[in-house]
Design an enzyme around this catalytic site. Structure first.
Site: not given
Length: 342
Positions: A110, A249, A280
């Site tokens: 991430c 993010h 995501n």
């Protein structure tokens, strides 16, 4: 810069009975809290390198880039094609890049976009490279009953040294004690034990699947990210009004909305709809948000803008950066992968 997602588009409404056993209330709760509607997943035969090479060819053709001028290839991923060699080396060969071009991977998810930029910017600043092909992306849980928030995709960009580049600022942080709250326990060379991590719940998950404690991740993100963001503003002598955009993010809409509120940021400068469109995307979420927001493909920027980049995730790791995009910055709206037929 360009981002690519697979061609298998899933509307989570269609999963009402296959994933949510007809529980409309549960489905709507996921949609509302996470802000997700669609996601894109690869098939069993498609990997990070396939998406990356497809994106590279678009970038090379439309940017009219001479491949022989690339000095380095950096790939940030936690779903490599092979344990060895590095996916960057594999892509290097597939693209037929010069043998003098350095190629290596960074094992990050991430916050991978921030980590890769940090390494690349240092390589450019000390002039060990003048042009770097930077690739980031993941295909987490490929072939498994993937978490409903996960999407697959990659981003590809060219980072280039110029004598007139503006100074960039980074803040990179880690807390390795947070590992048990978000990790893939099986499939590598260590077999974890409950005693070692003092956690339970992950022992029976499928091979190659990941374990996530959603509440711990939520608390980690909303506490560490605002603190780190303000620290970077102070260090860089920027104030938030000087930033044209802040790209977070896109892990979960509720998390990002709360961070925006805590920092008192202008919502018009903080796009937060990537989860809705793609799910995501891990390390590719920030660059994909940039591409879909700016989409300068036809006209470039024509003027410099200051942007902040903010990531958080497995590790625990979190990072922030303030960089300047110059007037020649080029990006293209996110593309859908078209698999070659043989």
């Amino acid at each position: 810069m360009i981002s690519v997602v697979p061609n298998n588009k899933i509307n989570i409404d269609d999963e009402l009975y296959t994933r949510y056993q007809g529980n409309v209330k549960k489905l709507n709760k996921i949609k509302q809290s996470a802000g997700i509607q669609y996601r894109y997943l690869v098939d069993e035969q498609t990997s990070v390198s396939d998406l990356a090479i497809y994106a590279c060819n678009i970038l090379f053709n439309e940017y009219k880039l001479d491949k022989n001028t690339i000095d380095g290839v950096i790939v940030t991923t936690q779903t490599p094609d092979f344990f060895m060699p590095a996916t960057a080396c594999y892509i290097h060969g597939k693209l037929d890049l010069p043998q003098s071009t350095i190629a290596f991977d960074i094992n990050q998810s991430c916050v991978g976009y921030l980590y890769g930029l940090y390494v690349a910017f240092n390589m450019l600043e000390n002039q060990s490279c003048k042009k770097i092909l930077f690739i980031c992306g993941n295909t987490v849980n490929k072939g498994l009953n993937t978490n409903e928030l996960i999407g697959h995709g990659v981003s590809v960009g060219i980072l280039e040294y110029t004598e007139f580049s503006n100074k960039s600022f980074f803040e990179i942080n880690n807390d390795g004690k947070g590992l048990p709250f978000l990790f893939t326990p099986f499939g590598a060379y260590k077999t974890p034990t409950s005693d070692e991590f003092e956690e339970s719940g992950w022992e029976n998950i499928p091979f190659r699947d990941f374990f996530m404690d959603g509440l711990e991740i939520f608390n980690f993100a909303i506490s560490k990210e605002p603190e780190s963001f303000n620290s970077l503003l102070k260090f860089s002598n920027f104030n938030k009004e000087q930033l044209d955009y802040i790209f977070f993010h896109q892990a979960n809409k509720s998390i990002v909305d709360l961070i925006i509120k805590r920092l008192g940021l202008d919502s018009k400068k903080t796009p937060n709809d990537t989860m809705y469109k793609y799910g995501n995307l891990a390390s590719a979420s920030i660059p994909t948000t940039i591409c879909d927001t700016l989409n300068t493909h036809q006209n470039k920027l024509n003027h410099k803008i200051n942007i902040a980049l903010c990531g958080f995730g497995a590790g625990f790791s979190w990072a922030n950066a303030i960089i300047t995009l110059d007037e020649n910055f080029w990006c293209k709206e996110t593309q859908v992968f078209k698999k070659e037929t043989r």
